[in-house]
Design a protein around this motif. Structure first.
Motif, short mmCIF file in Angstrom:
data_model
loop_
_atom_site.label_atom_id
_atom_site.label_comp_id
_atom_site.label_asym_id
_atom_site.label_seq_id
_atom_site.Cartn_x
_atom_site.Cartn_y
_atom_site.Cartn_z
N ARG A 161 -4.24 24.10 -20.29
CA ARG A 161 -5.52 25.29 -19.31
C ARG A 161 -5.41 23.68 -17.81
N PRO A 162 -5.45 24.92 -16.31
CA PRO A 162 -5.87 23.61 -15.20
C PRO A 162 -6.89 22.98 -15.73
N TRP A 163 -6.48 21.86 -15.14
CA TRP A 163 -7.61 21.11 -15.23
C TRP A 163 -7.75 19.50 -14.38
N ASN A 164 -8.50 19.38 -13.00
CA ASN A 164 -8.20 18.29 -12.41
C ASN A 164 -9.10 18.04 -11.43
N GLU A 165 -9.77 17.22 -11.60
CA GLU A 165 -11.07 16.93 -10.97
C GLU A 165 -11.11 16.05 -9.92
N VAL A 166 -9.79 15.44 -9.98
CA VAL A 166 -9.38 14.73 -8.50
C VAL A 166 -10.49 14.78 -7.29
N ASP A 184 -2.95 15.41 -4.95
CA ASP A 184 -2.05 16.97 -4.81
C ASP A 184 -0.66 16.51 -5.45
N ALA A 185 -0.50 15.36 -5.82
CA ALA A 185 0.51 14.73 -6.64
C ALA A 185 0.20 15.03 -8.08
N SER A 186 -1.23 14.95 -8.81
CA SER A 186 -1.31 14.84 -9.97
C SER A 186 -1.09 16.80 -10.33
N ASP A 193 -14.18 4.14 0.60
CA ASP A 193 -13.73 4.45 1.65
C ASP A 193 -13.41 5.34 2.29
N GLY A 194 -12.85 5.05 4.06
CA GLY A 194 -12.29 7.29 4.38
C GLY A 194 -11.04 6.57 3.63
N PRO A 195 -10.00 5.57 3.80
CA PRO A 195 -8.80 5.28 4.02
C PRO A 195 -7.81 5.05 2.18
N THR A 196 -9.39 4.91 1.37
CA THR A 196 -8.76 4.79 0.33
C THR A 196 -8.97 6.58 -0.26
N THR A 197 -10.78 7.21 0.54
CA THR A 197 -10.59 8.82 0.35
C THR A 197 -8.93 9.28 0.51
N ARG A 198 -8.54 8.66 1.56
CA ARG A 198 -7.19 9.94 2.47
C ARG A 198 -5.61 9.38 0.80
N ARG A 199 -5.78 8.69 0.43
CA ARG A 199 -4.76 8.29 -0.22
C ARG A 199 -5.68 9.02 -2.05
N MET A 200 -6.71 8.97 -2.34
CA MET A 200 -6.66 9.77 -3.25
C MET A 200 -6.31 11.25 -3.04
N PHE A 201 -6.73 11.87 -2.47
CA PHE A 201 -6.62 13.02 -1.90
C PHE A 201 -4.96 13.50 -2.86
N ALA A 202 -4.30 12.39 -1.77
CA ALA A 202 -2.63 12.83 -1.84
C ALA A 202 -2.01 12.05 -3.30
N LEU A 203 -3.07 12.09 -3.80
CA LEU A 203 -2.85 11.36 -5.71
C LEU A 203 -3.20 13.01 -5.91
N MET A 248 0.90 -1.02 -0.15
CA MET A 248 -0.20 0.26 0.30
C MET A 248 1.12 1.35 0.40
N THR A 249 0.15 1.59 -0.80
CA THR A 249 1.60 3.38 -1.40
C THR A 249 1.22 4.55 0.44
N GLN A 250 1.53 5.40 1.02
CA GLN A 250 2.05 6.08 1.92
C GLN A 250 1.96 6.73 1.10
N PRO A 251 1.17 7.93 1.32
CA PRO A 251 1.45 9.74 0.69
C PRO A 251 2.77 9.68 1.14
N SER A 252 3.58 9.59 2.14
CA SER A 252 5.24 10.22 1.65
C SER A 252 5.88 10.09 0.26
N ALA A 253 5.14 8.94 -0.20
CA ALA A 253 5.78 8.03 -1.35
C ALA A 253 5.72 8.89 -2.37
N LEU A 254 4.50 10.01 -2.12
CA LEU A 254 4.64 10.48 -3.71
C LEU A 254 5.58 11.80 -4.02
N THR A 255 6.26 12.03 -3.25
CA THR A 255 6.81 12.86 -3.38
C THR A 255 7.86 12.83 -4.70
N SER A 256 8.02 11.71 -5.15
CA SER A 256 8.48 10.97 -6.37
C SER A 256 8.10 11.33 -7.23
#
Length: 436
Positions: free
Chosen positions: A360-365, A149-151, A137-147, A1-9
């Motif tokens: 143009r900016p476009w990100n609906e995640v 931001d990365a995108s 669910d909650g955990p996948t939402t938290r993960r998607m929020f982090a992703l 499972m990817t942790q948000p800290s790994a998203l910096t790459s």
């Protein structure tokens, strides 16, 4: 499972619009929604040259039928050789490996896999169109929020299949509500009451491996789809939040399941949810999946000056209109959007492609994850018999499928049946800290 800290790459910038004028597409998930997304992308001349070059699914018949149908409809835009049609749980990687940075990956698998596929797309520098819901669910939402931001940091363009947000009629209604034509919104209500569709109710099928059975009938299982509540009801909830221009902060709900013989799905048959917005205004949502019962498909906003109809009968045409007073009295019709309405399924693609081609900016995640969480909040309230707040569902530790990123066809399923062959179902008031 990817942790948000790994998203910096994943945050290095990428080039958009791919190379040359033609944007390539990979389709991951070749069922009706995925094939439909390709049709919508290729059907608008405004989008310029697009070519489908890779496809992936876990079911051979779905991939084959999708390829045949799309090739027949768009012979000049479907260029998927045999060696770029991938089967299996790792097919998403192989399909995206066929693309160049700036191309588009379409995600139309059950939403349990959304974060897994999106993480890989970000690493490849790909733009994305993903179907709803994007989390369950909650955990996948938290993960998607982090992703999300990365995108954004990587300047990726991402569309989410919540097409009501791009409906011309609803946007005009939203403008009129903001201008005060119905006064202050005092309450909202929405309905998705229909006969069972999709795979809402299912019976056992011992002819298939357990994982494949559950994914073939993903509407029946909460881990795969969020169940019928998340998969079907998200649009009505989202369009109400759009018109209100706010997200609910808590949900109070009831639900019921009737005796259905040897059906083994996890869904309740009826749901009734009261969502509360920050200002105290409520949205009452009623969902039902029963044969021979009254049906209604609509969303409404009641204001101090009148009634706004957000949708009627189906997603499109929405038939948006405003009445003086609180009833559907045609003699007091104050405004109605003209019958001629562009398909919002096509419009969302026009916006996405324009953003890619013109950077143009476009990100609906984040918004897609937000409404997915709000929808899950109502479902969780019904399934637990408790009042559930936004923070409750966001911080819930119950991840429905923690091993989905390493799932295999023959391996153990995220959900196991009991000795009687039945899967766990919600027990409101008895099981209150998790949904099942």
């Amino acid at each position: 499972m990817t942790q948000p800290s790994a998203l910096t790459s994943l945050n290095a910038p990428v080039v958009h619009g791919a190379q040359g004028n033609t944007i390539q597409i990979a389709l991951i998930g070749c069922g009706g929604r995925g094939s439909g997304a390709v049709v919508d992308a290729l059907s608008s001349p405004e989008n310029g040259p697009l070519t489908l070059v890779a496809m992936a699914d876990i079911f051979p018949n779905r991939l084959a039928s999708s390829h045949a149908a799309l090739s027949g409809k768009f012979p000049g835009a479907i260029a998927v050789p045999e060696d770029q049609r991938f089967l299996g749980f790792d097919g998403y990687r192989k399909a995206m490996d066929c693309l160049r940075p700036g191309d588009i990956a379409i995600f139309a698998t059950p939403p349990a896999f959304r974060w897994v596929h999106f993480e890989y797309a970000i690493s490849k520098g790909l733009n994305v169109f993903m179907e709803k819901p994007v989390t369950v669910d909650g955990p996948t939402t938290r993960r998607m929020f982090a992703l999300a931001d990365a995108s954004v940091k990587k300047n990726l363009k991402v569309g989410v299949g919540l097409m009501c947000r791009h409906c011309d009629a609803r946007r005009e209604l939203q403008r009129r509500v903001r201008d005060g034509q119905i006064g202050e919104i005092v309450s909202m209500r929405a309905y998705r009451m229909q006969r069972p569709g999709g795979n809402v109710f299912v019976k056992p099928d011992p002819s298939m491996p357990e994982v494949m059975f559950q994914l073939r009938r993903f509407h029946a299982f909460l881990w795969a789809s969020g169940g019928v509540f998340s998969d079907y009801n998200i649009h009505n909830i989202d369009e109400c939040c759009m018109i209100k221009d706010a997200w609910p902060v808590k949900a109070h709900a009831v639900g019921a399941r009737h005796d259905r013989g040897d059906h083994v799905d996890q869904n309740l048959d009826v749901y009734s949810v009261e969502y509360t917005f920050p200002d105290g205004t409520t949205l009452h949502f009623d969902g039902r999946n029963l044969e021979n019962a009254y049906g209604e498909f609509a969303s409404y906003a009641h204001g101090t000056k009148g009634l706004a109809v957000i949708s009627t009968n189906r997603h499109t045409p929405a038939r948006c209109r405003i009445y003086d007073g609180q009833g559907l009295d045609d003699t007091r019709l104050a405004w109605a959007y003209p019958p001629e309405e562009r398909s919002p399924y096509r419009v969302e693609w026009i916006y996405l492609i324009d953003a890619i081609r013109n950077d143009r900016p476009w990100n609906e995640v984040r918004r897609g994850a937000q409404v997915s969480l709000i929808t899950s909040m109502g479902r969780m309230a019904a399934h637990t018999g408790r009042i559930v707040t936004y923070d409750d569902i966001l911080n819930s530790p119950h991840e429905f499928a923690p091993g989905v990123d390493v799932l295999t066809a023959e391996g153990p399923a995220p959900l196991l049946a009991g000795p009687d062959g039945r899967y766990p179902v919600p027990n409101p008031g008895l099981v209150t800290e998790r949904e099942y």
